[in-house]
Design an enzyme around this catalytic site. Structure first.
Site, PDB file in Angstrom:
ATOM      1  N   GLY A  87     -13.917  -3.895  -0.859  1.00 27.39           N
ATOM      2  CA  GLY A  87     -13.820  -4.599  -2.125  1.00 27.39           C
ATOM      3  C   GLY A  87     -12.396  -4.534  -2.644  1.00 27.39           C
ATOM      4  O   GLY A  87     -11.537  -3.831  -2.098  1.00 27.39           O
ATOM      5  N   GLY A  89      -9.731  -3.136  -4.215  1.00 32.30           N
ATOM      6  CA  GLY A  89      -9.470  -1.790  -4.693  1.00 32.30           C
ATOM      7  C   GLY A  89      -8.171  -1.617  -5.446  1.00 32.30           C
ATOM      8  O   GLY A  89      -7.991  -0.607  -6.141  1.00 32.30           O
ATOM      9  N   ARG A  90      -7.253  -2.572  -5.335  1.00 30.53           N
ATOM     10  CA  ARG A  90      -6.009  -2.497  -6.097  1.00 30.53           C
ATOM     11  C   ARG A  90      -5.524  -3.890  -6.523  1.00 30.53           C
ATOM     12  O   ARG A  90      -4.342  -4.138  -6.661  1.00 30.53           O
ATOM     13  CB  ARG A  90      -4.914  -1.766  -5.314  1.00 30.53           C
ATOM     14  N   ASP A 123      -4.707   4.889  -5.989  1.00 32.01           N
ATOM     15  CA  ASP A 123      -4.137   4.727  -7.335  1.00 32.01           C
ATOM     16  C   ASP A 123      -4.086   3.273  -7.786  1.00 32.01           C
ATOM     17  O   ASP A 123      -3.673   2.980  -8.908  1.00 32.01           O
ATOM     18  CB  ASP A 123      -2.749   5.367  -7.420  1.00 32.01           C
ATOM     19  N   GLY A 124      -4.479   2.345  -6.911  1.00 32.72           N
ATOM     20  CA  GLY A 124      -4.512   0.942  -7.297  1.00 32.72           C
ATOM     21  C   GLY A 124      -3.150   0.297  -7.443  1.00 32.72           C
ATOM     22  O   GLY A 124      -3.028  -0.782  -8.023  1.00 32.72           O
ATOM     23  N   ARG A 177      -0.497 -13.357  -5.822  1.00 33.49           N
ATOM     24  CA  ARG A 177      -0.571 -14.137  -4.584  1.00 33.49           C
ATOM     25  C   ARG A 177      -1.334 -15.432  -4.861  1.00 33.49           C
ATOM     26  O   ARG A 177      -2.423 -15.405  -5.435  1.00 33.49           O
ATOM     27  CB  ARG A 177      -1.283 -13.289  -3.531  1.00 33.49           C
ATOM     28  N   ARG A 184     -13.776 -14.049   2.008  1.00 36.28           N
ATOM     29  CA  ARG A 184     -13.438 -13.524   3.334  1.00 36.28           C
ATOM     30  C   ARG A 184     -14.676 -13.482   4.223  1.00 36.28           C
ATOM     31  O   ARG A 184     -15.814 -13.576   3.740  1.00 36.28           O
ATOM     32  CB  ARG A 184     -12.880 -12.102   3.189  1.00 36.28           C
ATOM     33  N   ASP A 253     -11.963  -8.262   6.692  1.00 35.92           N
ATOM     34  CA  ASP A 253     -11.707  -8.475   5.268  1.00 35.92           C
ATOM     35  C   ASP A 253     -10.362  -9.153   5.031  1.00 35.92           C
ATOM     36  O   ASP A 253     -10.050  -9.520   3.887  1.00 35.92           O
ATOM     37  CB  ASP A 253     -11.782  -7.158   4.493  1.00 35.92           C
ATOM     38  N   ASN A 254      -9.569  -9.339   6.074  1.00 33.96           N
ATOM     39  CA  ASN A 254      -8.282 -10.030   5.964  1.00 33.96           C
ATOM     40  C   ASN A 254      -8.317 -11.438   6.546  1.00 33.96           C
ATOM     41  O   ASN A 254      -7.267 -12.053   6.727  1.00 33.96           O
ATOM     42  CB  ASN A 254      -7.178  -9.218   6.654  1.00 33.96           C
TER      43      ASN A 254
END
Length: 468
Positions: A87, A89-90, A123-124, A177, A184, A253-254
């Site tokens: 998911g 995450g950052r 730490d995101g 971005r 995905r 996931d990419n």
């Protein structure tokens, strides 16, 4: 901002597909990169610097778009090991809007903007160096004609980060971005893992309505969708090879459903043809090496096909999946000829030429990008090539069959050899030592001049190759 055409389509999927999150509150916001071309295409070019930082550093919602950021839910295979704890995450989906040129829906997603429910103890955050590397990768790939996300904005955020893989503390950044889609293969995998057939159907319907509306009346919509995704991802694999690019982390996931490249971590460009060249130091088996990228993409597409079985059948999906390798083999000659500025000939002849070309590049170890630059337009560039730093290789006996083959092709209509870029002795490249050289003055003395000069050169390259 009066021209901005906002959207909030992704909300229609519902809360089961994302988590509403709060952006990090950064100590400072310093604008380091702004994509003016794509800002114009999004109707955001009239924003002042203060307004830009408010939206893309503080993440004040864009009028009419998403009122809150959405951290998207997905799973994925990472180096072929399934991970159900992924998911966003950052990062998060910050906004959606329409391309003013063609009305396509585009996403503004972030990286390094704080913790989410999917941060898994991280730490995101994003390092400034990581943000600079993503800008360089996306700008370079776009110039080469690769279908890629755009580094829309990079803002330094004033935090000191601890990282084990680079000198710490290091500077932090928030990247925005611009992408066609953030759905995905892993988005489908999550629902399949949860045995959520209703959710799978909902996501498929949304994906077709939003990104593949031409498939709305297909007899078997899952199979038609898979076939379309296979074609786009196979094209991306061919574009990677023609660009001499190694993504480095081609996990499920990419890989998004529109076949658009994104998320640049340990990427590299090859200097010379080497199928075994890897980008990530932790890729010990070479799973995602330069030459194995098409296989990695085909493996990922198989995972997507598995997810769609509950909505269709193996018998219907298998022919669509089996298109992956034929599509790649057909697309690779097209992409190589496009980079050489040559018109395609007959299919079998083009494939044979590209095979011989890779054999020459492998045997001679001619610099990859230099060769494509030197022989832009084929025989039209014979004189240019004779003055190249690689001219001695072109005078060799082994090059004679390649020269003969090049002479048989017609230059493309956009060959553009009178552009100033082709008056250079060497092409613009982005090898790892060049990336480090660009970063060094930023790290040592906050000197951004070399990055700015490099981006100007890439812009010239993009214009020369007709990607402006």
């Amino acid at each position: 901002m009066s021209d901005f055409k906002p959207a909030r389509n992704h909300e229609a999927l519902g809360d089961a597909f994302y988590d509403r999150v709060t952006p990090a509150d950064f100590p400072q916001t310093i604008l380091r990169h702004r994509d003016h071309r794509w800002a114009r295409r999004m109707g955001l070019d009239t924003l002042s610097e203060a307004q830009w930082l408010d939206h893309f550093g503080r993440f004040t919602p864009l009028p009419g778009s998403l009122p809150e950021p959405l951290a998207l839910r997905y799973h994925g295979h990472q180096f072929r090991s399934y991970n159900p704890e992924l998911g966003d995450g950052r990062g998060f989906l910050f906004a959606q809007g329409h391309d003013l040129n063609d009305n396509r829906l585009l996403d503004l997603g972030t990286k390094g903007t704080g913790r989410t429910p999917w941060s898994r103890g991280g730490d995101g955050r994003l390092t400034l160096k990581g943000g600079v590397r993503e800008v360089l990768a996306s700008e370079m790939l776009e110039a080469m004609g690769v279908y890629t996300s755009k580094s829309f904005s990079l803002v330094e955020t004033g935090e000191a980060l601890q990282r084990g893989d680079e000198p710490s503390p290091t500077r932090s950044a928030a990247l925005v971005r611009l992408s066609h889609s953030h759905i995905r293969i892993g988005s489908f995998q999550r629902l399949a893992y949860l045995h959520d057939t209703e959710g799978l159907q909902q996501l498929l319907d949304y994906a077709i309505a939003t990104y593949y509306p031409e498939l709305a009346d297909a007899a078997d919509r899952p199979a038609a969708f898979l076939s379309a995704v296979v074609g786009n991802v196979a094209r991306l694999g061919a574009q990677y090879i023609a660009a001499g690019f190694v993504h480095g982390v081609l996990n499920t996931d990419n890989i998004n459903i529109t076949g658009e490249s994104f998320d640049y971590g340990p990427w590299r460009f090859i200097e010379r043809y080497d199928p075994d060249f890897t980008a990530a130091y932790f890729d010990e088996t070479g799973l995602y090496s330069f030459g194995r990228q098409p296989d990695a993409l085909a493996w990922n597409l198989t995972r997507l096909a598995e997810c769609l079985v509950p909505l269709s059948s193996i018998e219907a999906l298998e022919p669509a999946l089996n298109r992956a390798w034929p599509e790649f083999r057909a697309e690779l000659p097209r992409q190589m000829l496009r980079r050489l500025g040559l018109k395609p000939g007959d299919t079998e002849g083009d494939a044979a030429f590209v095979t011989r070309l890779f054999e020459f590049l492998g045997t001679s170890q001619a610099p990859f990008e230099q060769f494509l630059f030197d022989w832009r337009g084929g025989a039209l560039s014979a004189e240019r090539a004779s003055a190249s730093p690689s001219a001695q290789l072109y005078a060799s006996e082994g090059f004679a069959p390649i020269a003969d083959a090049l002479a048989g092709y017609q230059p493309s209509d956009d060959v553009n050899l009178d552009h100033d870029y082709f008056a250079r002795a060497r092409p613009r490249t982005m090898l790892i030592e060049q990336v480090e050289a660009i970063w060094a003055p930023i790290a040592e003395s906050d000197d951004w001049a070399l990055l700015e000069k490099t981006l100007e050169e890439i812009a010239q390259m993009r214009q020369a190759y007709g990607q402006a």
